[in-house]
Design a protein around this motif. Structure first.
Motif, PDB file in Angstrom:
ATOM      1  N   UNK A 240       0.731  -1.277  -0.029  1.00  0.00           N
ATOM      2  CA  UNK A 240       0.075  -0.060   0.032  1.00  0.00           C
ATOM      3  C   UNK A 240       0.937   1.418  -0.024  1.00  0.00           C
ATOM      4  N   UNK A 241       1.405   1.575  -1.289  1.00  0.00           N
ATOM      5  CA  UNK A 241       2.270   2.766  -1.279  1.00  0.00           C
ATOM      6  C   UNK A 241       1.596   3.925  -0.830  1.00  0.00           C
ATOM      7  N   UNK A 242       0.487   4.172  -1.491  1.00  0.00           N
ATOM      8  CA  UNK A 242      -0.403   5.178  -1.282  1.00  0.00           C
ATOM      9  C   UNK A 242      -0.436   5.707   0.346  1.00  0.00           C
ATOM     10  N   UNK A 269       8.486   3.935  -5.367  1.00  0.00           N
ATOM     11  CA  UNK A 269       8.319   5.320  -4.577  1.00  0.00           C
ATOM     12  C   UNK A 269       8.166   6.460  -5.346  1.00  0.00           C
ATOM     13  N   UNK A 270       9.024   6.304  -6.536  1.00  0.00           N
ATOM     14  CA  UNK A 270       8.824   7.751  -7.470  1.00  0.00           C
ATOM     15  C   UNK A 270       7.386   7.861  -8.101  1.00  0.00           C
ATOM     16  N   UNK A 319       3.445  -1.438   9.164  1.00  0.00           N
ATOM     17  CA  UNK A 319       3.223  -2.183   7.924  1.00  0.00           C
ATOM     18  C   UNK A 319       2.134  -1.696   7.314  1.00  0.00           C
ATOM     19  N   UNK A 320       2.289  -1.748   5.893  1.00  0.00           N
ATOM     20  CA  UNK A 320       1.156  -0.999   4.749  1.00  0.00           C
ATOM     21  C   UNK A 320       1.350  -2.242   3.646  1.00  0.00           C
ATOM     22  N   UNK A 324       5.265  -4.663   2.428  1.00  0.00           N
ATOM     23  CA  UNK A 324       5.691  -3.350   2.474  1.00  0.00           C
ATOM     24  C   UNK A 324       5.666  -2.715   3.882  1.00  0.00           C
ATOM     25  N   UNK A 325       6.839  -2.210   4.341  1.00  0.00           N
ATOM     26  CA  UNK A 325       7.136  -1.874   5.403  1.00  0.00           C
ATOM     27  C   UNK A 325       7.641  -0.537   5.674  1.00  0.00           C
ATOM     28  N   UNK A 326       7.367   0.490   6.441  1.00  0.00           N
ATOM     29  CA  UNK A 326       8.012   1.554   6.635  1.00  0.00           C
ATOM     30  C   UNK A 326       9.036   1.717   8.011  1.00  0.00           C
TER      31      UNK A 326
END
Length: 332
Positions: A240-242, A269-270, A319-320, A324-326
């Motif tokens: 979930x990049x957004x 990311x870009x 976690x997203x 995907x983890x931030x």
């Protein structure tokens, strides 16, 4: 068959990736169409067209080379056996193309497969499950279709056609598992060229039945596939990049770097944050690190290759989606 292919959750998932998986699928279909045309019409120029189609398929995705073994097996079962000179000449051209592309890939290899682990019975089973769209009814009907083709219950079936479809399903498994003896190469994404064959088996399983049974199977497959598609579209995002980018924008301070790892995730990311948002080196009081990996140990290994402990210490991890983890790293 077209409906089974278009509604497969597996096909939907990988067709949404920003890579050439959909094109690889189409290329495998075109190569097989050219093969069947050359085999049935026995024309030299049709074999030349097959060679071009296979060369294109291999150029799109090197793993599609498995389709050559599929076609060779079907050719060997064709009766009466056609003249072998045209297909052998075409096969020589395909072989030369495959060798040249393999040599190029080897020279340009930057560890694209290094992230893969050696295959296990569990991962192979998972590959079969995902190839069937995570749908047990697809597996059951495909097995019935394979039996129908082998026994002649499907109108127009012939031994070479049965071998063609069965080998089409099996060849990507054989190729990737064989390569894994030297370098782990098995992953569900590399099985995408086999999905049309699964769809053909499902269609064969339906048409081999009496009309009312066939209608019931179509309804059952439609409902189960629709359920799986609904699960996919309403379930949590894989990455979930957004939401992750929104979280960073709401808390990021000036001069704090945002980095994505592995390196190929910089493009993601870009795309979601805009060019210039990401950085390649840590800076500022905190570093915001996007790490795409479900494994905790792998995430730390990737992170430590970018940040510089003990200059930075891991403060928090969010976690997203499934993988995907931030990570938020700060100066102690």
């Amino acid at each position: 068959a077209a409906g089974a292919l278009a509604t497969s959750v597996y096909v939907v998932i990988w067709s949404q990736q920003g890579r050439g998986y959909s094109l690889a699928l189409v290329a495998a279909v075109l190569a097989t169409l050219a093969f069947v045309s050359a085999l049935e019409h026995r024309s030299g120029w049709r074999w030349a067209l097959w060679a071009l189609a296979v060369a294109f398929a291999i150029a799109v995705n090197l793993f599609v080379v498995a389709i050559v073994a599929t076609h060779a097996a079907a050719l060997a079962m064709r009766r009466p056996l056609p003249s072998l000179l045209p297909p052998l000449v075409a096969l020589g051209a395909v072989g030369a193309t495959a060798v040249a592309l393999a040599a190029f890939v080897r020279r340009a290899d930057a560890g694209q497969l290094d992230w893969l682990d050696s295959p296990t019975l569990e991962t192979v089973g998972s590959g079969v499950w995902q190839l069937a769209g995570a749908n047990p009814f697809v597996i059951a009907v495909a097995i019935v279709g394979a039996i129908g083709l082998a026994t002649g219950a499907v109108r127009g079936s012939e031994p070479w056609k049965t071998v063609l479809v069965a080998a089409w399903v099996a060849s990507p498994f054989v190729l990737t598992l064989g390569l894994s003896v030297v370098q782990p190469a098995f992953h569900t994404r590399y099985l995408v060229s086999a999905t049309p064959a699964v769809a053909l088996l499902v269609a064969a399983g339906v048409v081999a039945q009496r009309r009312w049974v066939a209608v019931a199977l179509v309804v059952l497959l439609g409902v189960s596939t629709g359920f799986r598609l609904a699960q996919w579209y309403t379930g949590p995002a894989t990455e979930d990049w957004r939401a992750a980018v929104r979280a960073v924008r709401s808390e990021q301070q000036a001069a704090e770097a945002v980095i994505a790892v592995p390196d190929y995730q910089r493009a993601s990311l870009a795309y979601y944050a805009g060019s210039g948002f990401g950085a390649s080196e840590p800076s500022g009081e905190r570093v915001w690190l996007f790490v795409a990996s479900p494994d905790a140990g792998e995430r730390l290994r990737l992170a430590r290759g970018v940040v510089d402990p003990p200059q930075y210490a891991l403060l928090e991890e969010r976690q997203f989606g499934e993988r995907l983890w931030l990570q938020i790293w700060e100066i102690p």
